[in-house]
Design a protein around this motif. Structure first.
Motif, PDB file in Angstrom:
ATOM      1  N   VAL A  27      32.481 -68.824 -51.459  1.00 26.65           N
ATOM      2  CA  VAL A  27      31.555 -69.766 -52.081  1.00 26.65           C
ATOM      3  C   VAL A  27      30.090 -69.304 -51.483  1.00 26.65           C
ATOM      4  N   VAL A  28      30.118 -69.393 -50.197  1.00 26.66           N
ATOM      5  CA  VAL A  28      28.912 -68.880 -49.526  1.00 26.66           C
ATOM      6  C   VAL A  28      28.566 -67.427 -49.592  1.00 26.66           C
ATOM      7  N   LEU A  29      29.462 -66.612 -49.766  1.00 29.51           N
ATOM      8  CA  LEU A  29      28.974 -65.154 -50.171  1.00 29.51           C
ATOM      9  C   LEU A  29      28.459 -65.135 -51.322  1.00 29.51           C
ATOM     10  N   GLY A  30      29.048 -65.690 -52.224  1.00 31.69           N
ATOM     11  CA  GLY A  30      28.544 -65.645 -53.617  1.00 31.69           C
ATOM     12  C   GLY A  30      27.064 -66.305 -53.795  1.00 31.69           C
ATOM     13  N   VAL A  31      26.858 -67.341 -53.218  1.00 35.17           N
ATOM     14  CA  VAL A  31      25.618 -68.245 -53.103  1.00 35.17           C
ATOM     15  C   VAL A  31      24.443 -67.091 -52.395  1.00 35.17           C
ATOM     16  N   ALA A  32      24.950 -66.597 -51.490  1.00 35.33           N
ATOM     17  CA  ALA A  32      23.954 -65.415 -50.810  1.00 35.33           C
ATOM     18  C   ALA A  32      23.503 -64.481 -51.748  1.00 35.33           C
ATOM     19  N   ALA A  33      24.654 -63.911 -52.271  1.00 33.96           N
ATOM     20  CA  ALA A  33      24.321 -62.744 -53.559  1.00 33.96           C
ATOM     21  C   ALA A  33      23.580 -63.224 -54.387  1.00 33.96           C
ATOM     22  N   SER A  34      23.535 -64.503 -55.026  1.00 33.95           N
ATOM     23  CA  SER A  34      22.668 -65.019 -56.134  1.00 33.95           C
ATOM     24  C   SER A  34      21.251 -65.352 -55.586  1.00 33.95           C
ATOM     25  N   ASN A  35      21.179 -65.267 -53.922  1.00 32.14           N
ATOM     26  CA  ASN A  35      19.767 -65.326 -53.633  1.00 32.14           C
ATOM     27  C   ASN A  35      19.317 -64.178 -52.929  1.00 32.14           C
ATOM     28  N   ASN A  36      19.881 -62.883 -53.534  1.00 36.45           N
ATOM     29  CA  ASN A  36      19.462 -61.414 -53.049  1.00 36.45           C
ATOM     30  C   ASN A  36      19.624 -61.460 -51.449  1.00 36.45           C
ATOM     31  N   LEU A  37      20.494 -62.165 -51.013  1.00 39.54           N
ATOM     32  CA  LEU A  37      20.903 -61.745 -49.474  1.00 39.54           C
ATOM     33  C   LEU A  37      22.203 -61.223 -49.340  1.00 39.54           C
ATOM     34  N   VAL A  38      22.252 -60.331 -48.295  1.00 35.10           N
ATOM     35  CA  VAL A  38      23.239 -59.713 -47.919  1.00 35.10           C
ATOM     36  C   VAL A  38      24.174 -60.512 -46.928  1.00 35.10           C
ATOM     37  N   ALA A  39      25.233 -60.766 -47.162  1.00 32.77           N
ATOM     38  CA  ALA A  39      26.052 -61.616 -46.177  1.00 32.77           C
ATOM     39  C   ALA A  39      27.455 -61.117 -45.815  1.00 32.77           C
ATOM     40  N   LEU A  40      28.133 -61.460 -45.164  1.00 31.38           N
ATOM     41  CA  LEU A  40      29.346 -61.163 -44.530  1.00 31.38           C
ATOM     42  C   LEU A  40      29.958 -62.301 -43.622  1.00 31.38           C
ATOM     43  N   ARG A  41      31.454 -62.535 -43.789  1.00 31.83           N
ATOM     44  CA  ARG A  41      31.995 -63.085 -42.761  1.00 31.83           C
ATOM     45  C   ARG A  41      32.182 -62.352 -41.571  1.00 31.83           C
ATOM     46  N   ALA A  42      31.543 -62.714 -40.588  1.00 32.55           N
ATOM     47  CA  ALA A  42      31.362 -62.024 -39.497  1.00 32.55           C
ATOM     48  C   ALA A  42      32.463 -62.217 -38.350  1.00 32.55           C
ATOM     49  N   GLY A  43      32.850 -63.581 -38.364  1.00 33.83           N
ATOM     50  CA  GLY A  43      33.877 -63.893 -37.365  1.00 33.83           C
ATOM     51  C   GLY A  43      34.204 -65.214 -37.287  1.00 33.83           C
ATOM     52  N   HIS A  44      34.865 -65.639 -36.152  1.00 33.97           N
ATOM     53  CA  HIS A  44      35.370 -67.182 -36.090  1.00 33.97           C
ATOM     54  C   HIS A  44      34.923 -67.744 -34.908  1.00 33.97           C
ATOM     55  N   ILE A  45      35.246 -68.919 -34.872  1.00 32.57           N
ATOM     56  CA  ILE A  45      34.916 -69.899 -33.487  1.00 32.57           C
ATOM     57  C   ILE A  45      36.335 -70.160 -32.882  1.00 32.57           C
ATOM     58  N   GLU A  46      36.147 -70.526 -31.628  1.00 30.83           N
ATOM     59  CA  GLU A  46      37.403 -70.939 -30.950  1.00 30.83           C
ATOM     60  C   GLU A  46      36.683 -71.890 -30.095  1.00 30.83           C
ATOM     61  N   THR A  47      37.573 -72.997 -29.842  1.00 30.46           N
ATOM     62  CA  THR A  47      37.263 -73.908 -28.752  1.00 30.46           C
ATOM     63  C   THR A  47      37.554 -73.383 -27.593  1.00 30.46           C
ATOM     64  N   THR A  48      36.709 -73.641 -26.559  1.00 29.82           N
ATOM     65  CA  THR A  48      36.960 -73.028 -25.012  1.00 29.82           C
ATOM     66  C   THR A  48      36.323 -74.158 -24.140  1.00 29.82           C
ATOM     67  N   LYS A  49      36.384 -74.009 -22.780  1.00 29.54           N
ATOM     68  CA  LYS A  49      35.875 -74.623 -21.877  1.00 29.54           C
ATOM     69  C   LYS A  49      34.481 -74.404 -21.616  1.00 29.54           C
ATOM     70  N   ARG A  50      34.007 -73.020 -21.964  1.00 29.04           N
ATOM     71  CA  ARG A  50      32.658 -72.610 -21.742  1.00 29.04           C
ATOM     72  C   ARG A  50      32.245 -71.649 -23.041  1.00 29.04           C
ATOM     73  N   LYS A  51      31.071 -71.955 -23.348  1.00 26.05           N
ATOM     74  CA  LYS A  51      30.366 -71.295 -24.467  1.00 26.05           C
ATOM     75  C   LYS A  51      30.050 -69.659 -24.148  1.00 26.05           C
ATOM     76  N   LYS A  52      30.230 -69.048 -25.311  1.00 29.44           N
ATOM     77  CA  LYS A  52      29.857 -67.687 -25.269  1.00 29.44           C
ATOM     78  C   LYS A  52      29.999 -67.013 -26.554  1.00 29.44           C
ATOM     79  N   VAL A  53      29.577 -65.990 -26.548  1.00 28.90           N
ATOM     80  CA  VAL A  53      29.433 -65.128 -27.842  1.00 28.90           C
ATOM     81  C   VAL A  53      30.051 -63.797 -27.380  1.00 28.90           C
ATOM     82  N   VAL A  54      31.053 -63.284 -28.246  1.00 31.20           N
ATOM     83  CA  VAL A  54      31.560 -62.106 -27.939  1.00 31.20           C
ATOM     84  C   VAL A  54      31.512 -61.330 -29.234  1.00 31.20           C
ATOM     85  N   ILE A  55      30.757 -60.167 -29.131  1.00 30.47           N
ATOM     86  CA  ILE A  55      30.437 -59.251 -30.150  1.00 30.47           C
ATOM     87  C   ILE A  55      31.602 -58.052 -30.025  1.00 30.47           C
ATOM     88  N   VAL A  56      32.737 -58.476 -30.495  1.00 27.13           N
ATOM     89  CA  VAL A  56      33.890 -57.208 -30.659  1.00 27.13           C
ATOM     90  C   VAL A  56      33.630 -55.830 -30.688  1.00 27.13           C
TER      91      VAL A  56
END
Length: 161
Positions: A118-147
């Motif tokens: 639904v989000v990807l469709g709404v983005a397209a209808s707003n002339n935005l390029v969007a993608l499902r970029a990844g996921h979130i995991e619960t951890t003990k410390r915050k981090k961003v991992v760009i695989v």
């Protein structure tokens, strides 16, 4: 940084990027406004868990939520010519680039997997390029991992430098 790079270039801000645009012109591209995306998602019943502009601190901004999550980025948007140019002429390595610039991803919505289509469709209808970029995991410390880039940012890196 942009001024320092322009000062090093023979044609300065008039230097052409790979897409034929001038460096100075690309630096003045307007920021997208994402109100229509958020409103469209809410109108369609999408439960937005979190939303964040990716500016200033680049992809480290994913960690702005207070919970100790790991943000696992599995897919990257197409890199815009301005960012390739900055990396080449800076020089700016991937760690600094993704930690500082949006690298073509101006906004992130955190939603349930069931709402992604639904989000990807709404983005397209707003002339935005969007993608499902990844996921979130619960951890003990915050981090961003760009695989795809082999990058990892810890929460402490989000502090103002």
């Amino acid at each position: 940084m942009a001024r320092k790079i322009a000062d090093k270039l023979p044609d300065g801000y008039l230097t052409k990027l790979s897409d034929g645009r001038m460096y100075g012109e690309a630096l003045h591209d307007p920021t997208h406004i994402y109100v229509g995306l958020v409103e469209g998602c809410l109108d369609r019943g999408v439960a937005i868990h979190y939303a964040v502009n990716i500016t200033g601190h680049g992809w480290r901004k994913f960690m702005r939520a207070t919970q100790p999550f790991a943000y696992i980025v599995e897919y990257l948007p197409k890199q815009l010519p301005i960012f390739s140019f900055l990396q080449e002429h800076g020089p700016v390595d991937d760690k600094e680039a993704y930690g500082t610039f949006n690298m073509g991803a101006g906004f992130a919505l955190y939603v349930a997997e069931a709402d992604v289509k639904v989000v990807l469709g709404v983005a397209a209808s707003n002339n935005l390029v969007a993608l499902r970029a990844g996921h979130i995991e619960t951890t003990k410390r915050k981090k961003v991992v760009i695989v795809p880039k082999g990058l990892e940012y810890e929460a402490a890196s989000l502090a103002v430098r």
